[in-house]
Design a protein around this motif. Sequence first.
Motif, PDB file in Angstrom:
ATOM      1  N   GLY A  69       0.773  -1.221   0.000  1.00 48.55           N
ATOM      2  CA  GLY A  69       0.000   0.000   0.000  1.00 48.55           C
ATOM      3  C   GLY A  69       0.810   1.280   0.000  1.00 48.55           C
ATOM      4  O   GLY A  69       0.232   2.366   0.057  1.00 48.55           O
ATOM      5  N   LYS A  70       2.137   1.178  -0.072  1.00 50.25           N
ATOM      6  CA  LYS A  70       2.991   2.352  -0.053  1.00 50.25           C
ATOM      7  C   LYS A  70       3.826   2.438  -1.322  1.00 50.25           C
ATOM      8  O   LYS A  70       4.004   1.455  -2.032  1.00 50.25           O
ATOM      9  CB  LYS A  70       3.912   2.335   1.167  1.00 50.25           C
ATOM     10  N   GLU A  71       4.339   3.627  -1.585  1.00 50.63           N
ATOM     11  CA  GLU A  71       5.237   3.838  -2.708  1.00 50.63           C
ATOM     12  C   GLU A  71       6.607   3.250  -2.402  1.00 50.63           C
ATOM     13  O   GLU A  71       6.997   3.125  -1.237  1.00 50.63           O
ATOM     14  CB  GLU A  71       5.368   5.328  -3.011  1.00 50.63           C
ATOM     15  N   ARG A  72       7.321   2.890  -3.457  1.00 54.89           N
ATOM     16  CA  ARG A  72       8.686   2.443  -3.282  1.00 54.89           C
ATOM     17  C   ARG A  72       9.538   3.624  -2.824  1.00 54.89           C
ATOM     18  O   ARG A  72       9.519   4.685  -3.449  1.00 54.89           O
ATOM     19  CB  ARG A  72       9.230   1.859  -4.586  1.00 54.89           C
ATOM     20  N   GLU A  73      10.292   3.450  -1.743  1.00 59.07           N
ATOM     21  CA  GLU A  73      11.017   4.554  -1.146  1.00 59.07           C
ATOM     22  C   GLU A  73      12.512   4.277  -1.077  1.00 59.07           C
ATOM     23  O   GLU A  73      12.965   3.134  -0.977  1.00 59.07           O
ATOM     24  CB  GLU A  73      10.484   4.875   0.254  1.00 59.07           C
ATOM     25  N   PHE A  74      13.259   5.345  -1.103  1.00 54.81           N
ATOM     26  CA  PHE A  74      14.710   5.296  -1.055  1.00 54.81           C
ATOM     27  C   PHE A  74      15.204   4.833   0.302  1.00 54.81           C
ATOM     28  O   PHE A  74      14.670   5.225   1.336  1.00 54.81           O
ATOM     29  CB  PHE A  74      15.256   6.694  -1.365  1.00 54.81           C
ATOM     30  N   VAL A  75      16.244   4.007   0.294  1.00 54.38           N
ATOM     31  CA  VAL A  75      16.895   3.556   1.517  1.00 54.38           C
ATOM     32  C   VAL A  75      18.347   4.016   1.566  1.00 54.38           C
ATOM     33  O   VAL A  75      18.763   4.687   2.510  1.00 54.38           O
ATOM     34  CB  VAL A  75      16.828   2.027   1.671  1.00 54.38           C
ATOM     35  N   ALA A  76      19.130   3.655   0.549  1.00 51.90           N
ATOM     36  CA  ALA A  76      20.553   3.985   0.548  1.00 51.90           C
ATOM     37  C   ALA A  76      21.092   3.914  -0.870  1.00 51.90           C
ATOM     38  O   ALA A  76      20.541   3.232  -1.729  1.00 51.90           O
ATOM     39  CB  ALA A  76      21.346   3.035   1.452  1.00 51.90           C
ATOM     40  N   THR A  77      22.203   4.604  -1.122  1.00 56.45           N
ATOM     41  CA  THR A  77      22.863   4.557  -2.424  1.00 56.45           C
ATOM     42  C   THR A  77      24.368   4.641  -2.230  1.00 56.45           C
ATOM     43  O   THR A  77      24.848   5.151  -1.213  1.00 56.45           O
ATOM     44  CB  THR A  77      22.361   5.689  -3.344  1.00 56.45           C
ATOM     45  N   ILE A  78      25.113   4.143  -3.222  1.00 56.45           N
ATOM     46  CA  ILE A  78      26.564   4.101  -3.130  1.00 56.45           C
ATOM     47  C   ILE A  78      27.166   4.302  -4.511  1.00 56.45           C
ATOM     48  O   ILE A  78      26.645   3.799  -5.507  1.00 56.45           O
ATOM     49  CB  ILE A  78      27.033   2.771  -2.493  1.00 56.45           C
ATOM     50  N   SER A  79      28.272   5.040  -4.576  1.00 53.03           N
ATOM     51  CA  SER A  79      28.975   5.262  -5.828  1.00 53.03           C
ATOM     52  C   SER A  79      29.807   4.042  -6.199  1.00 53.03           C
ATOM     53  O   SER A  79      29.972   3.110  -5.413  1.00 53.03           O
ATOM     54  CB  SER A  79      29.875   6.498  -5.713  1.00 53.03           C
ATOM     55  N   TRP A  80      30.359   4.050  -7.421  1.00 51.19           N
ATOM     56  CA  TRP A  80      31.174   2.934  -7.877  1.00 51.19           C
ATOM     57  C   TRP A  80      32.376   2.696  -6.967  1.00 51.19           C
ATOM     58  O   TRP A  80      32.716   1.544  -6.670  1.00 51.19           O
ATOM     59  CB  TRP A  80      31.646   3.158  -9.309  1.00 51.19           C
ATOM     60  N   SER A  81      33.010   3.762  -6.529  1.00 46.68           N
ATOM     61  CA  SER A  81      34.188   3.646  -5.675  1.00 46.68           C
ATOM     62  C   SER A  81      33.845   3.199  -4.266  1.00 46.68           C
ATOM     63  O   SER A  81      34.720   2.700  -3.551  1.00 46.68           O
ATOM     64  CB  SER A  81      34.922   4.979  -5.621  1.00 46.68           C
ATOM     65  N   GLY A  82      32.601   3.396  -3.860  1.00 49.25           N
ATOM     66  CA  GLY A  82      32.199   3.111  -2.500  1.00 49.25           C
ATOM     67  C   GLY A  82      32.469   4.240  -1.528  1.00 49.25           C
ATOM     68  O   GLY A  82      32.109   4.133  -0.351  1.00 49.25           O
ATOM     69  N   LEU A  83      33.094   5.308  -1.993  1.00 51.65           N
ATOM     70  CA  LEU A  83      33.464   6.408  -1.112  1.00 51.65           C
ATOM     71  C   LEU A  83      32.302   7.356  -0.829  1.00 51.65           C
ATOM     72  O   LEU A  83      32.329   8.063   0.174  1.00 51.65           O
ATOM     73  CB  LEU A  83      34.629   7.195  -1.715  1.00 51.65           C
ATOM     74  N   THR A  84      31.309   7.379  -1.707  1.00 51.64           N
ATOM     75  CA  THR A  84      30.167   8.252  -1.533  1.00 51.64           C
ATOM     76  C   THR A  84      28.933   7.421  -1.220  1.00 51.64           C
ATOM     77  O   THR A  84      28.552   6.556  -2.012  1.00 51.64           O
ATOM     78  CB  THR A  84      29.919   9.104  -2.784  1.00 51.64           C
ATOM     79  N   THR A  85      28.328   7.669  -0.079  1.00 52.24           N
ATOM     80  CA  THR A  85      27.107   6.982   0.316  1.00 52.24           C
ATOM     81  C   THR A  85      26.091   7.992   0.820  1.00 52.24           C
ATOM     82  O   THR A  85      26.444   9.086   1.257  1.00 52.24           O
ATOM     83  CB  THR A  85      27.362   5.941   1.413  1.00 52.24           C
ATOM     84  N   ASP A  86      24.833   7.607   0.759  1.00 51.05           N
ATOM     85  CA  ASP A  86      23.762   8.442   1.278  1.00 51.05           C
ATOM     86  C   ASP A  86      22.652   7.536   1.778  1.00 51.05           C
ATOM     87  O   ASP A  86      22.433   6.450   1.227  1.00 51.05           O
ATOM     88  CB  ASP A  86      23.249   9.395   0.204  1.00 51.05           C
ATOM     89  N   ILE A  98      25.466   0.642   3.674  1.00 50.43           N
ATOM     90  CA  ILE A  98      25.585   0.119   2.324  1.00 50.43           C
ATOM     91  C   ILE A  98      27.063  -0.002   1.973  1.00 50.43           C
ATOM     92  O   ILE A  98      27.872   0.858   2.326  1.00 50.43           O
ATOM     93  CB  ILE A  98      24.836   1.002   1.307  1.00 50.43           C
ATOM     94  N   SER A  99      27.432  -1.072   1.296  1.00 54.93           N
ATOM     95  CA  SER A  99      28.809  -1.278   0.877  1.00 54.93           C
ATOM     96  C   SER A  99      28.818  -2.086  -0.414  1.00 54.93           C
ATOM     97  O   SER A  99      27.782  -2.601  -0.843  1.00 54.93           O
ATOM     98  CB  SER A  99      29.622  -1.987   1.971  1.00 54.93           C
ATOM     99  N   ARG A 100      29.987  -2.190  -1.035  1.00 55.70           N
ATOM    100  CA  ARG A 100      30.079  -2.967  -2.267  1.00 55.70           C
ATOM    101  C   ARG A 100      31.445  -3.614  -2.395  1.00 55.70           C
ATOM    102  O   ARG A 100      32.445  -3.118  -1.872  1.00 55.70           O
ATOM    103  CB  ARG A 100      29.774  -2.093  -3.490  1.00 55.70           C
ATOM    104  N   ASP A 101      31.479  -4.724  -3.107  1.00 56.26           N
ATOM    105  CA  ASP A 101      32.704  -5.428  -3.440  1.00 56.26           C
ATOM    106  C   ASP A 101      32.689  -5.603  -4.950  1.00 56.26           C
ATOM    107  O   ASP A 101      32.046  -6.511  -5.473  1.00 56.26           O
ATOM    108  CB  ASP A 101      32.773  -6.771  -2.721  1.00 56.26           C
ATOM    109  N   ASN A 102      33.378  -4.714  -5.644  1.00 51.46           N
ATOM    110  CA  ASN A 102      33.323  -4.721  -7.099  1.00 51.46           C
ATOM    111  C   ASN A 102      33.962  -5.969  -7.707  1.00 51.46           C
ATOM    112  O   ASN A 102      33.567  -6.393  -8.794  1.00 51.46           O
ATOM    113  CB  ASN A 102      33.990  -3.463  -7.654  1.00 51.46           C
ATOM    114  N   ALA A 103      34.938  -6.543  -7.027  1.00 51.12           N
ATOM    115  CA  ALA A 103      35.546  -7.776  -7.515  1.00 51.12           C
ATOM    116  C   ALA A 103      34.541  -8.918  -7.555  1.00 51.12           C
ATOM    117  O   ALA A 103      34.673  -9.838  -8.366  1.00 51.12           O
ATOM    118  CB  ALA A 103      36.747  -8.153  -6.656  1.00 51.12           C
ATOM    119  N   LYS A 104      33.546  -8.863  -6.681  1.00 49.97           N
ATOM    120  CA  LYS A 104      32.497  -9.877  -6.634  1.00 49.97           C
ATOM    121  C   LYS A 104      31.202  -9.419  -7.289  1.00 49.97           C
ATOM    122  O   LYS A 104      30.221 -10.168  -7.289  1.00 49.97           O
ATOM    123  CB  LYS A 104      32.219 -10.270  -5.188  1.00 49.97           C
TER     124      LYS A 104
END
Length: 127
Positions: free
Chosen positions: A42-59, A70-76
């Motif tokens: 019953g609700k709209e899809r809402e933002f939780v988190a985002t991350i840049s390719w480098s992983g250095l910028t998050t929101d 939020i984090s990322r492993d680009n090798a995987k």
Amino acid sequence: QVQLVESGGGLVQAGGSLRLSCAASGRTFSTYRMGWFRQAPGKEREFVATISWSGLTTDYDDSVKGRFTISRDNAKNTVYLQMNSLKPEDTAAYYCAGRQRTCSGYGCYDTREYDYWGQGTQVTVSS
């Protein structure tokens, strides 16, 4: 096409933790902005988190700031969402999303900025 597959959802008591994973396959890109969104019935899809390719910028959305990471492993080719101190209000289907370029007019918090979406994974937090 790029394919995104989420995993790690489940049932957890309030105050507990879960870690969601989003695995990407298919064509890869040197610039790939990733995000997590959630949607309750019953609700709209809402933002939780985002991350840049480098992983250095998050929101993060204010509702999860200080509790989710939020984090990322680009090798995987994988993006994660570590969720701590979970609340019943966090109950929703969680979706990962990807963009081939940096975000433009709408901002990385907006669903319209993303090109690819996973199928979702359900997170349910009991009182």
